[in-house]
Design an enzyme around this catalytic site. Sequence first.
Site, mmCIF file in Angstrom:
data_model
loop_
_atom_site.group_PDB
_atom_site.id
_atom_site.type_symbol
_atom_site.label_atom_id
_atom_site.label_comp_id
_atom_site.label_asym_id
_atom_site.label_seq_id
_atom_site.Cartn_x
_atom_site.Cartn_y
_atom_site.Cartn_z
ATOM 1 N N LYS A 191 -9.364 10.067 -2.691
ATOM 2 C CA LYS A 191 -8.770 11.334 -2.257
ATOM 3 C C LYS A 191 -9.631 12.535 -2.610
ATOM 4 C CE LYS A 191 -3.959 10.144 -1.757
ATOM 5 N NZ LYS A 191 -2.571 10.402 -2.085
ATOM 6 N N LYS A 240 -5.957 0.853 4.850
ATOM 7 C CA LYS A 240 -4.515 0.731 4.606
ATOM 8 C C LYS A 240 -3.722 1.522 5.660
ATOM 9 C CE LYS A 240 -2.376 3.484 1.623
ATOM 10 N NZ LYS A 240 -1.790 4.165 0.456
ATOM 11 N N LYS A 287 0.200 7.321 6.629
ATOM 12 C CA LYS A 287 0.433 8.414 7.572
ATOM 13 C C LYS A 287 -0.364 9.651 7.174
ATOM 14 C CE LYS A 287 3.571 8.975 4.172
ATOM 15 N NZ LYS A 287 4.146 8.117 3.182
HETATM 16 P P1 TYM Z 1 3.623 5.882 -1.781
HETATM 17 O O1 TYM Z 1 4.705 6.873 -1.554
HETATM 18 O O2 TYM Z 1 2.261 6.193 -1.292
HETATM 19 O O3 TYM Z 1 4.034 4.495 -1.177
HETATM 20 C C1 TYM Z 1 5.297 3.911 -1.499
HETATM 21 C C2 TYM Z 1 5.168 2.407 -1.631
HETATM 22 O O4 TYM Z 1 4.712 1.835 -0.400
HETATM 23 C C3 TYM Z 1 3.584 1.003 -0.653
HETATM 24 N N1 TYM Z 1 2.697 1.072 0.517
HETATM 25 C C4 TYM Z 1 2.177 -0.002 1.133
HETATM 26 N N2 TYM Z 1 2.293 -1.317 0.894
HETATM 27 C C5 TYM Z 1 1.639 -2.156 1.711
HETATM 28 N N3 TYM Z 1 0.874 -1.748 2.772
HETATM 29 C C6 TYM Z 1 0.729 -0.432 3.039
HETATM 30 N N4 TYM Z 1 0.000 -0.037 4.085
HETATM 31 C C7 TYM Z 1 1.391 0.506 2.203
HETATM 32 N N5 TYM Z 1 1.469 1.863 2.193
HETATM 33 C C8 TYM Z 1 2.262 2.187 1.143
HETATM 34 C C9 TYM Z 1 2.942 1.596 -1.893
HETATM 35 O O5 TYM Z 1 2.124 0.655 -2.550
HETATM 36 C C10 TYM Z 1 4.152 1.984 -2.708
HETATM 37 O O6 TYM Z 1 4.668 0.871 -3.405
HETATM 38 N N6 TYM Z 1 2.681 6.701 -6.616
HETATM 39 C C11 TYM Z 1 3.507 5.989 -5.672
HETATM 40 C C12 TYM Z 1 4.971 6.318 -5.824
HETATM 41 C C13 TYM Z 1 5.481 6.197 -7.200
HETATM 42 C C14 TYM Z 1 5.844 5.012 -7.894
HETATM 43 C C15 TYM Z 1 6.296 5.438 -9.173
HETATM 44 C C16 TYM Z 1 5.849 3.664 -7.537
HETATM 45 C C17 TYM Z 1 5.687 7.227 -8.058
HETATM 46 N N7 TYM Z 1 6.173 6.765 -9.241
HETATM 47 C C18 TYM Z 1 6.704 4.511 -10.145
HETATM 48 C C19 TYM Z 1 6.274 2.749 -8.513
HETATM 49 C C20 TYM Z 1 6.696 3.174 -9.774
HETATM 50 C C21 TYM Z 1 3.058 6.335 -4.283
HETATM 51 O O7 TYM Z 1 2.383 7.300 -4.056
HETATM 52 O O8 TYM Z 1 3.558 5.506 -3.330
#
Ligand code: TYM
Length: 331
Positions: free
Chosen positions: A111, A194, A197
């Site tokens: 990023k 990956k 969006k």
């Molecule tokens: P975020 O909001 O980017 O994504 C949410 C969840 O979706 C999964 N994910 C995917 N899995 C498989 N293939 C993909 N293309 C794909 N895109 C997204 C992510 O791995 C995630 O599990 N930092 C985290 C949110 C968060 C969190 C937490 C998660 C904040 N605190 C504590 C677990 C525990 C995030 O940005 O996810």
Amino acid sequence: RKVMFSGIKPTGDPTLGNYLGAIKNWVSLQNTYQGIFSIVDLHAITVHQNPEDLKKRSIEIAAIYFAAGIDPKENIVFIQSHVHQHAEAAWLLTCNSYMGELNRMTQFKEKSSKSVKESVPTGIFAYPLLMAADILLYGAEVVPVGKDQVQHVELTRDLANRFNNTYSNVFKIPKPFVNTGSAKIYDLQDPTKKMSKSETSNPNGYILIMDSPDIIRKKISKAVTDSIGIVNYTDEQPGVKNLIDLVCCINGRESSEIVELFKEKGYKEFKEYVAETIINELEPLQNKVKFLLEDKHQIENILKEGARKASEISQKTLDEMKKNIGFYSIG
Ligand code: TYM
């Protein structure tokens, strides 16, 4: 029961990657673990959010959790900014962390690589510490996430161990839970990337949870494949492989079954099957989301109760952290 914690940030509309990589797994794990699920809006503001969109998406994501089958009676569901303990615990962890370990986070490196160093947002750098706070405050031992978040959970383990060794055993040590099939859903236009969006993605590269059937059909029909022309599950055909993975995550079939099914057929028929499989899964969910959003009060009541419970649990951990650090307390 062991605690499981996870969350999605309300930036952009949630994708099929979020659904298959995260939400769908939470639903299947909710009978095994005590689930705590958050709409992590404090994480969302690491990049600027339009205030109206942020509000709208936060409640929509809550509706998606419930529509997908997260049981509000069995799990705690809340909006992160409603529980102030997260921001506070994140600061305490910040003071027990190093620039070096945050610099090593792949997501940060990706990023930040596009901007000049001076203008990389501080929030993007520090955000894994907030994520660690989310997990550690609830003594969560299981963190169901997609592959892109595993490194952050590993950092959380390091931070927890460090705190425990410096002071006393305040934290449980969490483990990431990653489902092999849905660990990483790839972009439909660039199957080396990956599915996400983010603003750099081509909109045909991702499917949103709320995309209409027609849009899903259109996006799948445009999905990049190859000139081999045979449906096979191999790394040489990353586009086709990704579509097979998508289908298998949804209907639980084996990749070999799908290959067998389309042995004599072309990509057109295969893609129609992929699109219909996704539509069959998402359409009922979308209808439930729309229905739930007609009565926001009901969702708000669940979120309010969720925040109350989350606040109670997290305050206990926060008190322990403060006591160990040596903050003066007035009984
Ligand atoms: P975020 O909001 O980017 O994504 C949410 C969840 O979706 C999964 N994910 C995917 N899995 C498989 N293939 C993909 N293309 C794909 N895109 C997204 C992510 O791995 C995630 O599990 N930092 C985290 C949110 C968060 C969190 C937490 C998660 C904040 N605190 C504590 C677990 C525990 C995030 O940005 O996810």
